[in-house]
Design a protein around this motif. Structure first.
Motif, PDB file in Angstrom:
ATOM      1  N   GLU A 138       0.835  -1.205   0.000  1.00 58.50           N
ATOM      2  CA  GLU A 138       0.000   0.000   0.000  1.00 58.50           C
ATOM      3  C   GLU A 138       0.869   1.254   0.000  1.00 58.50           C
ATOM      4  O   GLU A 138       1.964   1.256   0.581  1.00 58.50           O
ATOM      5  N   PRO A 139       0.389   2.335  -0.609  1.00 58.26           N
ATOM      6  CA  PRO A 139       1.192   3.561  -0.696  1.00 58.26           C
ATOM      7  C   PRO A 139       1.311   4.333   0.609  1.00 58.26           C
ATOM      8  O   PRO A 139       2.247   5.114   0.782  1.00 58.26           O
ATOM      9  N   ASP A 140       0.386   4.139   1.535  1.00 59.40           N
ATOM     10  CA  ASP A 140       0.326   4.996   2.720  1.00 59.40           C
ATOM     11  C   ASP A 140       0.912   4.387   3.982  1.00 59.40           C
ATOM     12  O   ASP A 140       0.884   5.010   5.044  1.00 59.40           O
ATOM     13  N   VAL A 141       1.422   3.158   3.883  1.00 58.05           N
ATOM     14  CA  VAL A 141       2.026   2.519   5.060  1.00 58.05           C
ATOM     15  C   VAL A 141       3.325   1.837   4.664  1.00 58.05           C
ATOM     16  O   VAL A 141       3.559   1.558   3.488  1.00 58.05           O
ATOM     17  N   ALA A 142       4.177   1.560   5.652  1.00 51.61           N
ATOM     18  CA  ALA A 142       5.408   0.810   5.410  1.00 51.61           C
ATOM     19  C   ALA A 142       5.041  -0.664   5.263  1.00 51.61           C
ATOM     20  O   ALA A 142       4.918  -1.397   6.243  1.00 51.61           O
ATOM     21  N   SER A 143       4.863  -1.102   4.034  1.00 47.11           N
ATOM     22  CA  SER A 143       4.321  -2.439   3.784  1.00 47.11           C
ATOM     23  C   SER A 143       5.340  -3.549   3.978  1.00 47.11           C
ATOM     24  O   SER A 143       4.996  -4.728   3.880  1.00 47.11           O
ATOM     25  N   SER A 144       6.605  -3.188   4.244  1.00 48.23           N
ATOM     26  CA  SER A 144       7.578  -4.230   4.569  1.00 48.23           C
ATOM     27  C   SER A 144       7.199  -4.926   5.875  1.00 48.23           C
ATOM     28  O   SER A 144       7.636  -6.046   6.137  1.00 48.23           O
ATOM     29  N   ALA A 146       3.966  -6.331   7.134  1.00 49.12           N
ATOM     30  CA  ALA A 146       2.626  -6.624   6.609  1.00 49.12           C
ATOM     31  C   ALA A 146       1.518  -6.357   7.615  1.00 49.12           C
ATOM     32  O   ALA A 146       0.347  -6.214   7.232  1.00 49.12           O
ATOM     33  N   THR A 147       1.860  -6.268   8.899  1.00 45.40           N
ATOM     34  CA  THR A 147       0.822  -5.974   9.894  1.00 45.40           C
ATOM     35  C   THR A 147       0.340  -4.525   9.788  1.00 45.40           C
ATOM     36  O   THR A 147      -0.656  -4.152  10.409  1.00 45.40           O
ATOM     37  N   ASN A 148       1.048  -3.701   9.019  1.00 51.62           N
ATOM     38  CA  ASN A 148       0.643  -2.301   8.826  1.00 51.62           C
ATOM     39  C   ASN A 148      -0.501  -2.144   7.824  1.00 51.62           C
ATOM     40  O   ASN A 148      -1.082  -1.067   7.723  1.00 51.62           O
ATOM     41  N   ILE A 149      -0.791  -3.186   7.055  1.00 53.98           N
ATOM     42  CA  ILE A 149      -1.777  -3.098   5.986  1.00 53.98           C
ATOM     43  C   ILE A 149      -3.086  -2.503   6.512  1.00 53.98           C
ATOM     44  O   ILE A 149      -3.617  -2.932   7.533  1.00 53.98           O
ATOM     45  N   HIS A 193      -1.061 -10.568  14.536  1.00 54.52           N
ATOM     46  CA  HIS A 193      -0.874 -11.382  13.344  1.00 54.52           C
ATOM     47  C   HIS A 193      -2.136 -12.160  12.946  1.00 54.52           C
ATOM     48  O   HIS A 193      -2.079 -13.060  12.107  1.00 54.52           O
ATOM     49  N   LYS A 194      -3.257 -11.813  13.548  1.00 48.17           N
ATOM     50  CA  LYS A 194      -4.535 -12.438  13.198  1.00 48.17           C
ATOM     51  C   LYS A 194      -5.540 -11.416  12.667  1.00 48.17           C
ATOM     52  O   LYS A 194      -6.704 -11.736  12.465  1.00 48.17           O
ATOM     53  N   GLN A 195      -5.084 -10.200  12.435  1.00 48.82           N
ATOM     54  CA  GLN A 195      -5.986  -9.144  11.978  1.00 48.82           C
ATOM     55  C   GLN A 195      -6.219  -9.183  10.473  1.00 48.82           C
ATOM     56  O   GLN A 195      -7.211  -8.669   9.975  1.00 48.82           O
ATOM     57  N   GLN A 196      -5.299  -9.810   9.727  1.00 41.85           N
ATOM     58  CA  GLN A 196      -5.320  -9.746   8.265  1.00 41.85           C
ATOM     59  C   GLN A 196      -5.957 -10.994   7.639  1.00 41.85           C
ATOM     60  O   GLN A 196      -5.876 -12.093   8.187  1.00 41.85           O
ATOM     61  N   PHE A 249      -1.871 -13.349   7.310  1.00 44.22           N
ATOM     62  CA  PHE A 249      -0.434 -13.279   7.578  1.00 44.22           C
ATOM     63  C   PHE A 249       0.194 -14.663   7.404  1.00 44.22           C
ATOM     64  O   PHE A 249       1.299 -14.799   6.855  1.00 44.22           O
ATOM     65  N   GLU A 250      -0.520 -15.672   7.845  1.00 42.00           N
ATOM     66  CA  GLU A 250      -0.060 -17.054   7.699  1.00 42.00           C
ATOM     67  C   GLU A 250       0.109 -17.413   6.221  1.00 42.00           C
ATOM     68  O   GLU A 250       1.106 -18.033   5.816  1.00 42.00           O
ATOM     69  N   ILE A 251      -0.868 -17.030   5.393  1.00 43.98           N
ATOM     70  CA  ILE A 251      -0.789 -17.303   3.953  1.00 43.98           C
ATOM     71  C   ILE A 251       0.375 -16.542   3.338  1.00 43.98           C
ATOM     72  O   ILE A 251       1.117 -17.080   2.497  1.00 43.98           O
TER      73      ILE A 251
END
Length: 401
Positions: A138-144, A146-149, A193-196, A249-251
């Motif tokens: 995503e352009p608005d978060v540090a996507s490195s 992935a929990t920032n998504i 790590h269960k939010q996504q 996140f698991e996937i």
């Protein structure tokens, strides 16, 4: 330790190398000429479909997918030298239906897809009838991390509603791209790590807008491209959810392991081709009364290149072996190591090949400039160097706790 390839792998290597010599290298310029005849993002060069059919006929199709009934039943270790050969040409992986992001997306569907999801999307991907994209960054978060998504995936009765903006969704600009795997946040209150979650979104769904292709150092990588996509109240059936809510996140971890090692395998192939071009050019050109190959600095470049390629290859094969024997999770340090080593190694070799070619090296008459631009992105894609070094250090420190 066994350093030799099996008879099966050697046979594939011979057939692939022959195919590259007969069909890929001679048609690289044809592909580019056909691509430039029309709008670069609206049509597919006919030569690509011709070569894909030829690869199918010769049994050089879907060589990835270890431990699966769908592929060639090759392990990661067996696939590594074959993927390396494909990496020598930017157009080659697609010819053999072994191109990113489709390979990673097919692995996701094989591992985590339902029977209906496999029938609807995996089968046409395996047959090369459609292409796909992976919509995470995503352009608005540090996507490195992935929990920032931030993109949202919200359940409403028998549907999910997706909202958010993604970019660098490789392949989304391709007219054959029909399906996106979208990662978003389905439960902001769940453990970190269960939010996504990950969900399948057909690109023709109302509310999906491919806004623009994003060039890489001026290269648009048409017709594939890397797109910015807007998801605005996009509704898809609840059955499109992959594996279940909170499993995104698991996937992602399961998908990115093989994706990273495939990138490294192809990168070694690109480095080998750059070294080959460097050596041929150095033996062909003279400066200051001697061939370039007789200049001491050029010989140092060649020696260092061979050393560094061999080191990177051995580390890649070790990572592949560990993925096969102890699993992707246990091999994460080795996967991170090669993800740092391979692109940096290749960039140095390509840069020196460009230097050897002089002005010709930065032109499109040779594959060096485009190869450098493509591989430079790999120091960011699927996790930047810094994140992988963090993983390596963390695993190393565990030994002393």
């Amino acid at each position: 330790m066994e350093f030799d390839y099996s008879k099966k792998v050697k046979d594939y290597q011979e057939r692939l190398n022959q195919f590259m010599e007969n069909y890929i290298y001679p048609n690289e310029r044809v592909y580019m000429e056909q691509l430039n005849e029309e709008d670069r993002f609206s049509s597919i060069p006919p030569i690509m479909e011709e070569l894909k059919q030829k690869a199918k006929e010769e049994g050089l199709w879907n060589l990835f997918l270890p431990e699966s009934e769908y592929g060639a039943r090759l392990t990661n270790l067996e696939y590594a030298p074959l993927c390396e050969i494909m990496g020598r040409s930017a157009m080659a992986p697609e010819v053999f239906n072994c191109a990113a992001p489709d390979t990673g997306n097919m692995e996701v569907l094989v591992r985590y897809g339902s029977k209906n999801q496999k029938e609807e999307w995996l089968r046409p991907l395996l047959d090369g009838e459609i292409r796909s994209c992976f919509s995470m960054t995503e352009p608005d978060v540090a996507s490195s991390d992935a929990t920032n998504i931030k993109a949202s995936i919200v359940r409403e009765n028998d549907e999910y509603i997706i909202n958010g903006t993604k970019w660098w969704s490789s392949g989304a600009a391709d007219p054959r791209c029909k399906i996106a795997i979208v990662m978003g946040k389905s439960d902001p209150e769940a453990p970190r790590h269960k939010q996504q979650s990950m969900i399948l979104v057909p690109l023709d769904t109302p509310g999906v807008t491919v806004k623009r292709p994003l060039p890489v150092f001026g290269y648009d990588h048409a017709p594939h491209g890397h797109a910015e996509i807007e998801y605005n109240d996009v509704r898809v059936p609840a059955s499109n959810m992959l594996l279940g809510e909170g499993r995104g996140f698991e996937i992602a971890q399961g998908r990115l392991g093989p994706g990273r090692i495939h990138h490294c395998m192809r990168t070694i192939g690109a480095a080998e081709r750059a070294l080959e071009l460097l050596c041929r050019r150095a033996q062909d050109r003279e400066a200051f009364g001697r061939k370039l190959a007789e200049q001491g600095v050029i010989r140092e470049w060649i020696a260092d290149a061979r050393i560094n390629i061999e080191q990177a290859r051995l580390l890649t094969l070790k990572a592949a072996y560990m993925m096969d024997t102890v699993g992707n999770k246990e091999a994460k340090a080795e996967i991170s190591m090669i993800k740092v080593v391979a692109p940096n190694m290749a960039l140095e070799i390509i840069d020196r090949a460009i230097q050897t070619f002089g002005a010709a090296g930065v032109s499109d008459d040779y594959p060096l400039a485009s190869s450098w631009a493509n591989i430079r992105t790999l120091r960011l894609a699927d996790g930047p160097d810094e994140v992988h070094r963090r993983t390596i250090a963390k695993q190393e420190l565990k030994k002393y706790q």
